[in-house]
Design a protein around this motif. Structure first.
Motif, PDB file in Angstrom:
ATOM      1  N   GLY A   1     -50.804   8.295 -28.541  1.00  0.00           N
ATOM      2  CA  GLY A   1     -51.754   8.199 -27.452  1.00  0.00           C
ATOM      3  C   GLY A   1     -51.928   6.765 -26.978  1.00  0.00           C
ATOM      4  O   GLY A   1     -51.914   6.473 -25.784  1.00  0.00           O
ATOM      5  N   ALA A   2     -52.080   5.836 -27.946  1.00  0.00           N
ATOM      6  CA  ALA A   2     -52.266   4.424 -27.600  1.00  0.00           C
ATOM      7  C   ALA A   2     -50.985   3.823 -27.035  1.00  0.00           C
ATOM      8  O   ALA A   2     -51.040   2.892 -26.223  1.00  0.00           O
ATOM      9  N   LYS A   3     -49.830   4.331 -27.447  1.00  0.00           N
ATOM     10  CA  LYS A   3     -48.562   3.814 -26.928  1.00  0.00           C
ATOM     11  C   LYS A   3     -48.496   4.006 -25.417  1.00  0.00           C
ATOM     12  O   LYS A   3     -48.160   3.077 -24.676  1.00  0.00           O
ATOM     13  N   ALA A   4     -48.855   5.210 -24.967  1.00  0.00           N
ATOM     14  CA  ALA A   4     -48.855   5.467 -23.523  1.00  0.00           C
ATOM     15  C   ALA A   4     -49.835   4.544 -22.814  1.00  0.00           C
ATOM     16  O   ALA A   4     -49.556   4.023 -21.725  1.00  0.00           O
ATOM     17  N   LEU A   5     -50.974   4.292 -23.445  1.00  0.00           N
ATOM     18  CA  LEU A   5     -51.991   3.427 -22.854  1.00  0.00           C
ATOM     19  C   LEU A   5     -51.473   1.995 -22.716  1.00  0.00           C
ATOM     20  O   LEU A   5     -51.655   1.353 -21.678  1.00  0.00           O
ATOM     21  N   VAL A   6     -50.824   1.478 -23.749  1.00  0.00           N
ATOM     22  CA  VAL A   6     -50.317   0.104 -23.724  1.00  0.00           C
ATOM     23  C   VAL A   6     -49.198  -0.045 -22.693  1.00  0.00           C
ATOM     24  O   VAL A   6     -49.165  -1.011 -21.913  1.00  0.00           O
ATOM     25  N   LEU A   7     -48.280   0.904 -22.668  1.00  0.00           N
ATOM     26  CA  LEU A   7     -47.190   0.829 -21.695  1.00  0.00           C
ATOM     27  C   LEU A   7     -47.727   0.944 -20.275  1.00  0.00           C
ATOM     28  O   LEU A   7     -47.244   0.261 -19.354  1.00  0.00           O
ATOM     29  N   ASP A   8     -48.734   1.776 -20.080  1.00  0.00           N
ATOM     30  CA  ASP A   8     -49.367   1.875 -18.763  1.00  0.00           C
ATOM     31  C   ASP A   8     -50.051   0.563 -18.386  1.00  0.00           C
ATOM     32  O   ASP A   8     -50.059   0.168 -17.211  1.00  0.00           O
ATOM     33  N   ALA A   9     -50.655  -0.113 -19.382  1.00  0.00           N
ATOM     34  CA  ALA A   9     -51.314  -1.398 -19.118  1.00  0.00           C
ATOM     35  C   ALA A   9     -50.299  -2.446 -18.661  1.00  0.00           C
ATOM     36  O   ALA A   9     -50.579  -3.250 -17.756  1.00  0.00           O
ATOM     37  N   LEU A  10     -49.104  -2.438 -19.272  1.00  0.00           N
ATOM     38  CA  LEU A  10     -48.055  -3.366 -18.850  1.00  0.00           C
ATOM     39  C   LEU A  10     -47.587  -3.057 -17.428  1.00  0.00           C
ATOM     40  O   LEU A  10     -47.390  -3.956 -16.608  1.00  0.00           O
ATOM     41  N   LYS A  11     -47.436  -1.765 -17.132  1.00  0.00           N
ATOM     42  CA  LYS A  11     -47.037  -1.375 -15.779  1.00  0.00           C
ATOM     43  C   LYS A  11     -48.099  -1.776 -14.762  1.00  0.00           C
ATOM     44  O   LYS A  11     -47.782  -2.231 -13.655  1.00  0.00           O
ATOM     45  N   LYS A  12     -49.365  -1.610 -15.133  1.00  0.00           N
ATOM     46  CA  LYS A  12     -50.470  -1.961 -14.236  1.00  0.00           C
ATOM     47  C   LYS A  12     -50.487  -3.459 -13.973  1.00  0.00           C
ATOM     48  O   LYS A  12     -50.663  -3.905 -12.831  1.00  0.00           O
ATOM     49  N   LEU A  13     -50.296  -4.251 -15.028  1.00  0.00           N
ATOM     50  CA  LEU A  13     -50.243  -5.705 -14.883  1.00  0.00           C
ATOM     51  C   LEU A  13     -49.102  -6.100 -13.953  1.00  0.00           C
ATOM     52  O   LEU A  13     -49.240  -7.002 -13.117  1.00  0.00           O
TER      53      LEU A  13
END
Length: 528
Positions: free
Chosen positions: A462-474
């Motif tokens: 669950g957190a993996k998707a969140l972190v990768l999404d955060a990188l994409k958002k940045l």
């Protein structure tokens, strides 16, 4: 009459300063059985294993409730030495090796083979000498049980992280009394090939009667090697089932209490950024990093893209960002946004608006005994004079506690860091939440270029998707160019625009992220 389980944990409870982290946990383990322990970061897995292993932090924080039985006899471990004597070994998520010692010396620490001398016969066995040949034999035997090739004579400081992990595991396998082995995220720093070798080793342990508790966020490994799957959420066991009767989507839903979307459909299948200008140019880069081969890297990174760097262990992928950022001695040419960047000078990189998230969060990434506020804000404070109040035209500077608290709270919320407050020490967080703080620290610098190595190491699904999404958002919202290094090709494919494969210290090719797996495989083997 059925034989009693090798291990029983009954009604285990634990709180930290009134914060209940484990509630009524019941687990059994039989001889030679392999169970997979799953759960999000902060679910309580590591705390439960620390209780079983007699970790000092459990005793120092008031102990625990419930009972532990080994072979139907109640035990109460006051320290890890008690657990080791009872046949329990543990490979922690974070390394516990002595940096200046060789692999053999770490494997046999406090259990060294000795031989008599004339002096020891006359005076005391304290004058015995080390039997180096016997120590090397035992260490090599333990290494061979894992089916991997690591140098028993290599100093820990000189090892890549994957070899450090195998050294930790070999240390436990060398113990003759071993009955139960706890593996906490052992494959997080391993390549797919290395991870498969470890899974084969676990199967071998099971056949020899060693019971294994296997904690990993790579759920396919759980289904591949485990007999049962025990899933935890928020300090409770929410499900227990035979591994042969479940699936990755089911385990995921038990872990997070919701469905996690498959992002596979978002692969970039074409090179759509050909018209973008080159913002980072790397020419003839070599890096002196033990365990990594970086000989002659030539690579152009386009403005605003997410470029992935992949490859097999030791082929150079981890050495590239470390060489550029000045963490390892390097040579070659680096040009960023039209300006030459000198190598071997970390401050010049930071002044050029580079940021770096290292794969080793504890030894490189965090100030473990400082607050989350200090961890997130300190680099930006030092490098960019952010989060400071200035008096008398800047002659006197004082930290702005309110601004520091605000930015830390912002990233705790965005990255969903599980913590008690912004003032909690970094050491007290679970491994995955520590990784999120490393990302927050880099984000707070507002970089133009972000290097990030193994960003989801030890992070649950669950957190993996969140972190990768955060990188994409940045990347999308702030236009930050990102260079992402990962041992997981699938992670790179889900996140990046292009992927450069490093083999034999060189870039063997660059492909769109959605290219066929076979083509990536061919590039990985090109210069080996």
């Amino acid at each position: 009459m059925e034989k009693a389980p090798l291990l029983e944990m009954r009604n285990i409870k634990k709180d930290f300063n009134g914060n209940q982290v484990l509630s009524d946990i019941n687990i059994t383990l039989r001889e030679g059985e392999v169970i997979g322990l799953c759960g999000e970061n902060g679910a309580g897995k590591s705390t439960l294993m620390k209780i079983l292993f007699g970790a000092d932090v459990i005793r120092e924080t008031g102990g625990y409730g419930g009972d532990i039985l080994i072979n139907n006899e109640k035990v109460s471990f006051q320290s890890p030495f008690d657990a080791i004597a009872a046949g329990i070994g543990m490979v922690h998520q974070e390394f516990s090796l002595i940096p200046g010692f060789k692999a053999t010396e770490n494997i046999l620490l406090n259990r060294e083979s000795k031989k008599k001398s004339i002096l020891s016969d006359l005076f005391s066995d304290r004058l015995d000498t080390l039997d180096r040949n016997e120590m090397n034999r035992i260490a090599q035997e333990a290494i061979q049980q894992m089916g991997v090739n690591i140098d028993k004579d290599m100093v820990i400081n000189d090892m890549p992280v994957g070899h450090k992990q195998f050294t930790e595991i070999a240390r436990e396998l060398s113990k003759k009394q071993l009955k139960i082995l706890i593996l906490d995220e052992p494959t997080a720093v391993l390549t797919e090939k290395e991870a498969e070798a470890l899974l084969d080793s676990i199967r071998g342990m099971s056949k020899r009667g060693i019971a294994v508790i296997f904690i990993t966020h790579r759920l396919g490994e759980i289904l591949s090697v485990c007999d049962r799957v025990v899933t935890m959420r928020d300090g409770y066991v929410v499900n227990e089932t035979p591994a042969s009767e479940t699936s990755i989507p089911e385990i995921t839903s038990w872990m997070v209490g919701r469905d996690v979307a498959d992002t596979g459909s978002s692969y970039v299948t074409e090179d759509i950024g050909k018209d973008k200008r080159t913002i980072l140019s790397i020419k003839k880069l070599w890096v002196d990093m033990p365990g990594e081969t970086v000989r002659n890297v030539n690579l152009d990174v386009r403005e605003g893209e997410i470029l992935g760097i992949g490859g097999l262990a030791g082929q150079g992928k981890l050495g590239i960002p470390k060489g550029i950022m000045g963490l390892c001695n390097a040579g070659g040419e680096i040009n960023f946004d039209g300006q030459d960047i000198p190598l071997n000078d970390p401050r010049k990189c930071l002044d050029a608006s580079f940021a770096f998230v290292a794969e080793d969060r504890r030894n490189v990434g965090l100030l473990l005994d400082e607050s989350l506020e200090w961890n997130v804000s300190f680099p930006a404070m030092q490098v960019q004079d952010k989060y400071l109040k200035k008096y008398f035209g800047g002659l006197i500077k004082w930290r702005d506690d309110e601004a520091i608290k605000k930015v830390t709270a912002k990233y705790i919320d965005e990255l969903k860091v599980k913590c008690t407050s912004t003032k909690q020490k970094a050491r007290e967080l679970s491994g995955g939440n520590q990784q999120k703080i490393c990302l927050a620290k880099a984000f707070a610098l507002n970089p133009k270029l972000l290097f990030v190595s193994e960003p989801t190491r030890g992070i649950d699904v669950g957190a993996k998707a969140l972190v990768l999404d955060a990188l994409k958002k940045l990347n999308k919202e702030q236009g930050v160019t990102i260079v992402m290094v990962s041992s997981e090709l699938e992670e790179l494919r889900q996140t990046c625009d292009r992927i450069a494969i490093v083999s034999g210290g060189k870039v063997s090719g660059i492909l769109p992220a959605g290219e066929k797996l076979e083509k990536f495989g061919e590039l990985m083997l090109m210069n080996c």
